[in-house]
Scaffold this motif. Structure first.
Motif, PDB file in Angstrom:
ATOM      1  N   GLU A   1       0.832  -1.204   0.000  1.00  0.00           N
ATOM      2  CA  GLU A   1       0.000   0.000   0.000  1.00  0.00           C
ATOM      3  C   GLU A   1       0.868   1.256   0.000  1.00  0.00           C
ATOM      4  O   GLU A   1       0.568   2.232  -0.694  1.00  0.00           O
ATOM      5  N   SER A   2       1.963   1.204   0.762  1.00  0.00           N
ATOM      6  CA  SER A   2       2.857   2.361   0.809  1.00  0.00           C
ATOM      7  C   SER A   2       3.530   2.592  -0.544  1.00  0.00           C
ATOM      8  O   SER A   2       3.702   3.733  -0.980  1.00  0.00           O
ATOM      9  N   GLU A   3       3.869   1.499  -1.218  1.00  0.00           N
ATOM     10  CA  GLU A   3       4.492   1.658  -2.527  1.00  0.00           C
ATOM     11  C   GLU A   3       3.492   2.231  -3.530  1.00  0.00           C
ATOM     12  O   GLU A   3       3.861   3.040  -4.389  1.00  0.00           O
ATOM     13  N   LYS A   4       2.237   1.858  -3.410  1.00  0.00           N
ATOM     14  CA  LYS A   4       1.210   2.444  -4.283  1.00  0.00           C
ATOM     15  C   LYS A   4       1.106   3.948  -4.033  1.00  0.00           C
ATOM     16  O   LYS A   4       1.002   4.753  -4.974  1.00  0.00           O
ATOM     17  N   ILE A   5       1.118   4.330  -2.766  1.00  0.00           N
ATOM     18  CA  ILE A   5       1.019   5.757  -2.423  1.00  0.00           C
ATOM     19  C   ILE A   5       2.226   6.526  -2.958  1.00  0.00           C
ATOM     20  O   ILE A   5       2.091   7.615  -3.527  1.00  0.00           O
ATOM     21  N   MET A   6       3.413   5.940  -2.803  1.00  0.00           N
ATOM     22  CA  MET A   6       4.617   6.615  -3.275  1.00  0.00           C
ATOM     23  C   MET A   6       4.651   6.674  -4.808  1.00  0.00           C
ATOM     24  O   MET A   6       5.133   7.660  -5.394  1.00  0.00           O
ATOM     25  N   GLY A   7       4.130   5.646  -5.450  1.00  0.00           N
ATOM     26  CA  GLY A   7       4.041   5.678  -6.908  1.00  0.00           C
ATOM     27  C   GLY A   7       3.098   6.769  -7.379  1.00  0.00           C
ATOM     28  O   GLY A   7       3.389   7.489  -8.348  1.00  0.00           O
ATOM     29  N   GLU A   8       1.973   6.883  -6.688  1.00  0.00           N
ATOM     30  CA  GLU A   8       1.036   7.960  -7.010  1.00  0.00           C
ATOM     31  C   GLU A   8       1.680   9.324  -6.802  1.00  0.00           C
ATOM     32  O   GLU A   8       1.480  10.256  -7.591  1.00  0.00           O
ATOM     33  N   LEU A   9       2.479   9.440  -5.744  1.00  0.00           N
ATOM     34  CA  LEU A   9       3.155  10.702  -5.451  1.00  0.00           C
ATOM     35  C   LEU A   9       4.117  11.086  -6.578  1.00  0.00           C
ATOM     36  O   LEU A   9       4.278  12.273  -6.877  1.00  0.00           O
ATOM     37  N   CYS A  10       4.754  10.117  -7.197  1.00  0.00           N
ATOM     38  CA  CYS A  10       5.619  10.420  -8.341  1.00  0.00           C
ATOM     39  C   CYS A  10       4.833  11.157  -9.429  1.00  0.00           C
ATOM     40  O   CYS A  10       5.310  12.152  -9.993  1.00  0.00           O
ATOM     41  N   GLY A  11       3.637  10.675  -9.712  1.00  0.00           N
ATOM     42  CA  GLY A  11       2.795  11.323 -10.716  1.00  0.00           C
ATOM     43  C   GLY A  11       2.357  12.712 -10.276  1.00  0.00           C
ATOM     44  O   GLY A  11       2.314  13.647 -11.084  1.00  0.00           O
ATOM     45  N   VAL A  12       2.023  12.845  -9.007  1.00  0.00           N
ATOM     46  CA  VAL A  12       1.600  14.143  -8.472  1.00  0.00           C
ATOM     47  C   VAL A  12       2.715  15.177  -8.625  1.00  0.00           C
ATOM     48  O   VAL A  12       2.496  16.299  -9.091  1.00  0.00           O
ATOM     49  N   LEU A  13       3.929  14.811  -8.224  1.00  0.00           N
ATOM     50  CA  LEU A  13       5.058  15.739  -8.297  1.00  0.00           C
ATOM     51  C   LEU A  13       5.397  16.081  -9.749  1.00  0.00           C
ATOM     52  O   LEU A  13       5.732  17.232 -10.057  1.00  0.00           O
ATOM     53  N   HIS A  14       5.328  15.089 -10.620  1.00  0.00           N
ATOM     54  CA  HIS A  14       5.580  15.337 -12.038  1.00  0.00           C
ATOM     55  C   HIS A  14       4.585  16.357 -12.573  1.00  0.00           C
ATOM     56  O   HIS A  14       4.953  17.290 -13.313  1.00  0.00           O
ATOM     57  N   TYR A  15       3.331  16.227 -12.207  1.00  0.00           N
ATOM     58  CA  TYR A  15       2.290  17.137 -12.682  1.00  0.00           C
ATOM     59  C   TYR A  15       2.543  18.561 -12.207  1.00  0.00           C
ATOM     60  O   TYR A  15       2.518  19.510 -13.005  1.00  0.00           O
ATOM     61  N   TYR A  16       2.801  18.728 -10.915  1.00  0.00           N
ATOM     62  CA  TYR A  16       2.935  20.083 -10.377  1.00  0.00           C
ATOM     63  C   TYR A  16       4.263  20.732 -10.754  1.00  0.00           C
ATOM     64  O   TYR A  16       4.329  21.957 -10.922  1.00  0.00           O
ATOM     65  N   ALA A  17       5.314  19.964 -10.922  1.00  0.00           N
ATOM     66  CA  ALA A  17       6.563  20.531 -11.417  1.00  0.00           C
ATOM     67  C   ALA A  17       6.374  21.053 -12.839  1.00  0.00           C
ATOM     68  O   ALA A  17       6.866  22.139 -13.195  1.00  0.00           O
TER      69      ALA A  17
END
Length: 293
Positions: free
Chosen positions: A243-259
């Protein structure tokens, strides 16, 4: 307040009057600095220098009033850098004073853009945006070619702030051990300014010895020096479950979007200087044609 003693004056520790006399005779300033980890802990501005005898590092700290924050703190730091001139009174009497005077005269003759850039570079990557916004409000650039740049670490920090403001950082924040721009990471000192926009923000997810990491990079042309990879920050959770890896994977997409949002919405800050100068001359030519017509 004297805060650093070279090999010539280490014996003067605890003797403020004697140390001040030594600085009068030997202190050659080289530049301003802010030494802090959290901006709320900033207590003064450092005038860094060297000893004219041994070349060792010296530091004079000019304190700012306690309890300041936000724009008030920004103004106090800016005003200190522009007006504080330690030991200037003895310029006519000591050899050190001549070199000190040269530094002060050079500093006093800077353009406003040079002053703004120097001020911005005092701050850690996490606080660079706050300093930039204060400068934009109080000393906006006068020319199209005058741009106050992001660093890799400040772009990383801006992306996180946008994610936090939107609520898209909440799930990850609940499990994160830390998130740090590269400037704050042990052993890292990559504070390169971004002066080109032909790059990708690349978050890399990996397992480490203590959990799951996201290491963030810029890949491509981010400056005009030929560098093509820059580490800009990291995030870490101590957990290793699915579950934590799923959250961190999602965070990669979030950071890519906002950067990407940061760059696309403020492309001027990332435009190469040569392009800015070409755009500026086209503007001048257009205005000239309009006036002639």
């Amino acid at each position: 307040m004297i805060n650093r003693y070279c090999g010539c004056c280490h014996h003067l520790v605890g003797r403020p009057d004697a140390a001040a006399n030594f600085y009068n005779d030997n202190f050659i300033p080289t530049g301003w600095a802010l030494n802090y980890f959290k901006l709320s802990e900033c207590r003064g501005v450092s005038l860094m220098g060297r000893c004219k005898n041994c070349g060792g590092e010296l530091e004079e700290v000019i304190e700012v009033p306690k309890g300041l924050a936000g724009d008030d703190l920004m103004k106090a730091v800016y005003d200190t850098v522009q007006t504080a001139r330690p030991y200037k009174v003895i310029l006519d009497y000591y050899c050190a004073g001549l070199e000190r005077g040269e530094f002060y005269n050079w500093h006093d003759n800077q353009s406003q853009f040079q002053r703004s850039r120097e001020f911005l570079n005092l701050f850690n990557d996490w606080d660079r945006e706050q300093a930039w916004l204060w400068l934009e409000k109080n000393f906006p650039p006068e020319k199209h070619t005058e741009v106050l740049r992001d660093t890799g670490g400040s772009l990383f920090s801006r992306a996180i702030r946008l994610a936090e403001a939107s609520g898209d950082f909440d799930r990850a924040k609940a499990i994160l051990d830390y998130h740090l721009p590269c400037e704050h990471e042990e052993g890292m000192n990559e504070k390169a300014e971004i002066t080109a926009y032909e790059f990708d923000f690349v978050p890399v997810l990996s397992y480490g010895s203590e959990g799951i990491y996201i290491s963030c990079y810029l890949k491509g042309k981010f400056d005009e020096l030929g560098c093509y990879s820059l580490h800009i920050g990291s995030l870490k959770t101590l957990r290793r479950d699915l579950e934590s890896e799923k959250i961190m994977g999602e965070l990669c997409g979030v950071l890519h979007y906002y950067a990407s949002q940061c760059v696309n919405q403020d492309i001027h800050r990332y435009t190469p200087q040569s392009e800015l100068e070409a755009e500026y001359w086209r503007q001048l030519e257009k205005e000239g044609l309009t006036q002639d017509g």
